[in-house]
Design an enzyme around this catalytic site. Sequence first.
Site, PDB file in Angstrom:
ATOM      1  N   SER A 214       0.858  -1.180   0.000  1.00  0.00           N
ATOM      2  CA  SER A 214       0.000   0.000   0.000  1.00  0.00           C
ATOM      3  C   SER A 214       0.892   1.227   0.000  1.00  0.00           C
ATOM      4  O   SER A 214       2.081   1.146   0.349  1.00  0.00           O
ATOM      5  CB  SER A 214      -0.885   0.012   1.255  1.00  0.00           C
ATOM      6  OG  SER A 214      -1.505   1.274   1.451  1.00  0.00           O
ATOM      7  N   TYR A 227      -2.305  -0.825  10.429  1.00  0.00           N
ATOM      8  CA  TYR A 227      -2.231  -1.097   8.987  1.00  0.00           C
ATOM      9  C   TYR A 227      -0.862  -0.708   8.428  1.00  0.00           C
ATOM     10  O   TYR A 227      -0.243  -1.474   7.680  1.00  0.00           O
ATOM     11  CB  TYR A 227      -3.339  -0.323   8.273  1.00  0.00           C
ATOM     12  CG  TYR A 227      -3.459  -0.623   6.793  1.00  0.00           C
ATOM     13  CD1 TYR A 227      -4.010  -1.830   6.364  1.00  0.00           C
ATOM     14  CD2 TYR A 227      -3.040   0.291   5.838  1.00  0.00           C
ATOM     15  CE1 TYR A 227      -4.138  -2.114   5.013  1.00  0.00           C
ATOM     16  CE2 TYR A 227      -3.155   0.009   4.488  1.00  0.00           C
ATOM     17  CZ  TYR A 227      -3.704  -1.188   4.080  1.00  0.00           C
ATOM     18  OH  TYR A 227      -3.821  -1.469   2.743  1.00  0.00           O
TER      19      TYR A 227
END
Length: 361
Positions: A214, A227
Amino acid sequence: MAPLPVLRAALLVSFSVLLTVLLGFGLPALLNTGTRVLGLPESSVTECIVGLYLLFVLYMATPRIPRGLVEVKGRAVFVTGCDSGFGRALSKHLHKLGFTVYAGCLLKDEGGEGAKELEEFHSDRMKVVQLDVCSEEQVNQAVEYIRENLEDADRGLWAVVNNAGVSTFGEVEFTSMDTYRKVSEVNLWGSIRVTKAVLPLIRKAKGRVVNISSMMGRMGAALSSPYCISKYGVEAFSDCLRYEMKTWGVKVSIVEPGNFMAATGIMSRESMANTADKLWSEAPAHVQEDYGKARFQMLMAHVRSSCNSGQKDMSPVLEDITDAIMSKRPYTRYHPMEPHWWIRVQLMTHLPAAMSDFLYF
């Protein structure tokens, strides 16, 4: 005193003007010095500047340079996290291209809609397998199934795409250690567990490992520490694996999507509301007192407003993953994201932290 956003905008404009002035006066002087050292006429400086500018424009505007494609026929790809989102769409896309796809679905044995949709292909090249990447047993069973069903076992498995992942939000003091463990267990340890299990098959094929990270694996963000930690780990794991696999001819690529929440539906307003209620109710009393319910609700409202944000078309991600699988010379990193996010990643990773912090936090 000017509001902070105004100061940020003024700083960005000032930085842009300064860069323009430096390039306008400094670059010609530098090129003049270079031409004198090389014994070239100074009149060629203008041509050099124009040439550099044209190269920059070509770099920004030209589509990806073709680097040759591998033959699809007879090759198989293992994709994790195929119940929804990128995984399900990628499985369909790769099947359409002619690959044999082993689609790992968490809810296959429970009759999940994603698994059912892929099984309805009724194709010998679309094989849906039960897969919880947190379960060593299920990972080993899935890999054994792949080994037994490969069209040519001696050829190995061409690629694995570690896509399975979860997302969450919340400030550090509201996030339990259990949440940190669960997010990393799926996003990081799941990728490592699957990769280790299939590497013998990948090495045999001199194939590909594609890890879905990401943009948050390159830069931190408030309310996203579990995350970000897991995706930073995916980046480090992928880099180390790439160095080790070079001897075997295995290519390792990282795909770093930007904001595709609207396309994947990874978080809904309802799930966010439930998570917010849980975060508040489970927070220690002294944290609730220090933060206050009003401030907490304001932060959660900001998070909820972002659940349908970002790009609605996931094709940029699918195209980059496909390139990593099919190109004879895949890139180390792919960045399917909107321009403003790409710029932010570059600034956050290249500017001194004091400057990037001031601009964005």
